[in-house]
Scaffold this motif. Structure first.
Motif, short mmCIF file in Angstrom:
data_model
loop_
_atom_site.label_atom_id
_atom_site.label_comp_id
_atom_site.label_asym_id
_atom_site.label_seq_id
_atom_site.Cartn_x
_atom_site.Cartn_y
_atom_site.Cartn_z
N THR A 53 0.32 73.33 26.40
CA THR A 53 0.13 72.60 25.14
C THR A 53 -1.34 72.27 24.98
OG1 THR A 53 0.49 70.46 26.20
CG2 THR A 53 2.43 71.55 25.27
N TYR A 54 -1.68 71.86 23.80
CA TYR A 54 -3.04 71.44 23.55
C TYR A 54 -3.02 70.28 22.57
CZ TYR A 54 -3.04 73.49 18.88
OH TYR A 54 -2.77 73.77 17.57
N LYS A 55 -4.06 69.52 22.63
CA LYS A 55 -4.18 68.43 21.68
C LYS A 55 -5.08 68.90 20.54
CE LYS A 55 -3.41 64.48 24.62
NZ LYS A 55 -3.83 63.16 24.99
N GLN A 56 -4.59 68.65 19.37
CA GLN A 56 -5.36 69.06 18.21
C GLN A 56 -6.57 68.13 18.07
OE1 GLN A 56 -3.12 69.14 14.60
NE2 GLN A 56 -4.86 69.77 13.36
N ARG A 57 -7.68 68.76 17.80
CA ARG A 57 -8.87 67.95 17.58
C ARG A 57 -8.74 67.22 16.26
NH1 ARG A 57 -13.77 72.08 18.49
NH2 ARG A 57 -12.57 73.48 19.79
N VAL A 59 -9.43 66.07 12.66
CA VAL A 59 -10.06 66.76 11.54
C VAL A 59 -11.25 65.93 11.07
CG1 VAL A 59 -9.74 67.60 9.20
CG2 VAL A 59 -7.88 67.75 10.85
#
Length: 175
Positions: A53-57, A59
């Motif tokens: 998984t990744y964490k969305q940066r 916006v």
């Protein structure tokens, strides 16, 4: 049977967030059942790798850019714009390759400006050249003019209209 087991495995792999502990049951007929209920008879715990998984940066909006100031076009004052050929009231003989129309202009065309050639009230050609070849002008009286147009499509200068006569030989009466 193998297909249903495959679908069950895919469902379990694609949804590990729903159940953290998974169990496998092998039935006497060889079919495999996957479950999240440890109390079922024959349930053996299995290890499923967690999906990456990744964490969305967050916006962010780019910093406001100052609009570029409009570059002021160099104003050109054309001292001459005329139809150099054909001459006023000239008789031109039909040529199936087209008719050459020449423009006289001073000073030379400014950057971003184009010449539009107008024959019988319609624009038939445009460009930065001073000579145009126009086809489909047949027997009769015609008018030609030219105008210089800027980047915005505004007419900067217009040439006087020239009237000319196209002579076209007849198949019946060649001369």
């Amino acid at each position: 049977m193998k297909i249903s087991a495959l679908f069950m495995l895919l469902a379990l792999i694609s949804g590990p967030a729903c159940a953290e502990e998974l169990y496998k049951i092998v039935h006497p007929d060889g079919s495999i059942e996957f479950t999240d209920d440890p109390n079922k008879p024959g349930a053996e715990p299995i290890t499923v790798q967690k999906l990456p998984t990744y964490k969305q940066r967050p916006v962010t909006t780019p910093p406001a850019v100052e609009p570029k100031q409009a570059v002021k076009e160099k104003t050109v004052s054309y001292t001459r714009l005329e139809i150099a050929s054909p001459a006023q009231d000239e008789t031109v003989f039909f040529n199936e390759n087209g008719m050459s129309i020449s423009i006289g202009i001073e000073p030379d065309l400014a950057e971003g400006h184009v010449i539009e050639l107008v024959v019988d009230g319609s624009v038939v050609a445009s460009g930065q050249q001073k000579s145009f070849t126009v086809k489909d002008i047949y027997r009769g009286t015609h008018t030609v003019s030219a105008r210089v147009v800027d980047k915005q499509g505004s007419t900067v200068k217009t040439a006087s209209t020239v009237t000319f006569y196209m002579r076209q030989h007849s198949i019946i009466k060649p001369k």
